[in-house]
Design a protein around this motif. Sequence first.
Motif, PDB file in Angstrom:
ATOM      1  N   PHE A 175       0.830  -1.209   0.000  1.00 37.86           N
ATOM      2  CA  PHE A 175       0.000   0.000   0.000  1.00 37.86           C
ATOM      3  C   PHE A 175       0.864   1.260   0.000  1.00 37.86           C
ATOM      4  O   PHE A 175       0.577   2.226  -0.720  1.00 37.86           O
ATOM      5  CB  PHE A 175      -0.918  -0.003   1.215  1.00 37.86           C
ATOM      6  CG  PHE A 175      -1.584   1.316   1.482  1.00 37.86           C
ATOM      7  CD1 PHE A 175      -2.643   1.744   0.702  1.00 37.86           C
ATOM      8  CD2 PHE A 175      -1.142   2.141   2.503  1.00 37.86           C
ATOM      9  CE1 PHE A 175      -3.244   2.969   0.939  1.00 37.86           C
ATOM     10  CE2 PHE A 175      -1.736   3.359   2.745  1.00 37.86           C
ATOM     11  CZ  PHE A 175      -2.796   3.779   1.956  1.00 37.86           C
ATOM     12  N   VAL A 176       1.940   1.252   0.775  1.00 39.31           N
ATOM     13  CA  VAL A 176       2.840   2.410   0.806  1.00 39.31           C
ATOM     14  C   VAL A 176       3.491   2.615  -0.562  1.00 39.31           C
ATOM     15  O   VAL A 176       3.604   3.746  -1.048  1.00 39.31           O
ATOM     16  CB  VAL A 176       3.904   2.225   1.907  1.00 39.31           C
ATOM     17  CG1 VAL A 176       4.957   3.327   1.839  1.00 39.31           C
ATOM     18  CG2 VAL A 176       3.252   2.221   3.289  1.00 39.31           C
ATOM     19  N   VAL A 177       3.905   1.517  -1.198  1.00 37.97           N
ATOM     20  CA  VAL A 177       4.514   1.621  -2.525  1.00 37.97           C
ATOM     21  C   VAL A 177       3.517   2.195  -3.524  1.00 37.97           C
ATOM     22  O   VAL A 177       3.847   3.088  -4.321  1.00 37.97           O
ATOM     23  CB  VAL A 177       5.014   0.240  -2.985  1.00 37.97           C
ATOM     24  CG1 VAL A 177       5.479   0.294  -4.436  1.00 37.97           C
ATOM     25  CG2 VAL A 177       6.145  -0.239  -2.094  1.00 37.97           C
ATOM     26  N   VAL A 178       2.284   1.697  -3.490  1.00 36.51           N
ATOM     27  CA  VAL A 178       1.251   2.193  -4.408  1.00 36.51           C
ATOM     28  C   VAL A 178       0.999   3.680  -4.174  1.00 36.51           C
ATOM     29  O   VAL A 178       0.882   4.471  -5.131  1.00 36.51           O
ATOM     30  CB  VAL A 178      -0.043   1.380  -4.229  1.00 36.51           C
ATOM     31  CG1 VAL A 178      -1.193   2.036  -4.981  1.00 36.51           C
ATOM     32  CG2 VAL A 178       0.146  -0.049  -4.699  1.00 36.51           C
ATOM     33  N   LEU A 179       0.916   4.096  -2.919  1.00 32.57           N
ATOM     34  CA  LEU A 179       0.667   5.500  -2.599  1.00 32.57           C
ATOM     35  C   LEU A 179       1.800   6.388  -3.088  1.00 32.57           C
ATOM     36  O   LEU A 179       1.569   7.442  -3.704  1.00 32.57           O
ATOM     37  CB  LEU A 179       0.480   5.656  -1.086  1.00 32.57           C
ATOM     38  CG  LEU A 179       0.236   7.070  -0.572  1.00 32.57           C
ATOM     39  CD1 LEU A 179      -1.066   7.630  -1.139  1.00 32.57           C
ATOM     40  CD2 LEU A 179       0.201   7.100   0.956  1.00 32.57           C
ATOM     41  N   VAL A 180       3.042   5.974  -2.846  1.00 30.99           N
ATOM     42  CA  VAL A 180       4.196   6.781  -3.258  1.00 30.99           C
ATOM     43  C   VAL A 180       4.261   6.899  -4.774  1.00 30.99           C
ATOM     44  O   VAL A 180       4.481   7.993  -5.324  1.00 30.99           O
ATOM     45  CB  VAL A 180       5.493   6.165  -2.691  1.00 30.99           C
ATOM     46  CG1 VAL A 180       6.720   6.840  -3.295  1.00 30.99           C
ATOM     47  CG2 VAL A 180       5.538   6.298  -1.173  1.00 30.99           C
ATOM     48  N   VAL A 181       4.041   5.792  -5.475  1.00 30.68           N
ATOM     49  CA  VAL A 181       4.109   5.813  -6.935  1.00 30.68           C
ATOM     50  C   VAL A 181       3.002   6.696  -7.512  1.00 30.68           C
ATOM     51  O   VAL A 181       3.228   7.473  -8.445  1.00 30.68           O
ATOM     52  CB  VAL A 181       4.023   4.383  -7.484  1.00 30.68           C
ATOM     53  CG1 VAL A 181       3.830   4.400  -8.997  1.00 30.68           C
ATOM     54  CG2 VAL A 181       5.281   3.607  -7.133  1.00 30.68           C
ATOM     55  N   THR A 182       1.805   6.604  -6.968  1.00 29.19           N
ATOM     56  CA  THR A 182       0.690   7.415  -7.463  1.00 29.19           C
ATOM     57  C   THR A 182       0.947   8.899  -7.242  1.00 29.19           C
ATOM     58  O   THR A 182       0.736   9.721  -8.141  1.00 29.19           O
ATOM     59  CB  THR A 182      -0.614   6.998  -6.774  1.00 29.19           C
ATOM     60  OG1 THR A 182      -0.845   5.606  -6.974  1.00 29.19           O
ATOM     61  CG2 THR A 182      -1.790   7.784  -7.331  1.00 29.19           C
TER      62      THR A 182
END
Length: 319
Positions: free
Chosen positions: A298-305
């Motif tokens: 979830f953190v990776v998805v948030l940072v990438v977005t």
Amino acid sequence: MVNATLAPETPERAAPDRPAVGVRGRHRHRRRQAVVAYLFLAPTLLFFAVFLILPLGFALLLSMSRWAGFDLGDIDPVGLDNFAGLFADGSTFLAPVLTNTLLFALGTVALALAGSVLVATCIDKLRFQGLWRTLYFLPIVTTVVAVGNVWKYMYEPGGLVNGVLNALGLGSVAFLQDPDTALPSVVVVQAWASVGSAILILTAGLKSIPESYYEAAALDGAGPVTVFWRITLPLLRPSLLFVCVTQFLTGLQSFALIIVMTKGGPGDATNVAALEMYRQAFSYGDWGTASAAAFALFVVVLVVTLAQLWIFRRKGEDA
């Protein structure tokens, strides 16, 4: 000559006095409206509470606990040990699992975006555009299991792809059996399956570009390449942003296609984060590690977005 006498002016009729609504009355009215609104929203709020908030809270609890499943009394709090274990020496989560996940998402976005821009631009200049959009959209309405199995047979040594390679005088390739080619092979399938939705979005974006821009470019003698890079591509930026974000999120969370085609193999060559979470929870019974991996993803998805939104804003598009 008769002098006309003016009729006396009739006084205006006084408007009837309306009962003044006090402050308390207005507050009661607003409270009544709020209660009615929340009653209408109650089914939706209950749905989100049961299927989103409660599972999210339970997953957060499990991410800081050790639990093998079934018996809630066996939940053993361990603090941040599960998160530390994900990134400890010898852990496979950072490499190759998370690395494969990012490579899979990046490859999918690159291929799907390039292919959809090219096809959407060509379709915009053809007749029977609805027919072409329908044909390219068919993979979207096909189940992932069917798509994965068809491509799996096509990648076999005696399949269609190797048959074409052999006809061209090239040797057969072990697409899904070789660790070096397994992940790119699945990326191609994922991009092919998702290009239809991207074409629809980009086609709508092309239709929204005013024709006067192209007429002015033609009067200035601009060629097709210049028109594409200076007019079409910049004005497609909102649609491109939407396609990039949605395709990247889909790639980061991909699970079904991987498990159908390779089951994460050979070895860990195609093992991605969603598949690793599934294995930790249902194969190894380690729900704490699976929940910690979910929050890490979830953190990776948030940072990438957020990074994608920032990049597009830097280029002048207020997303």
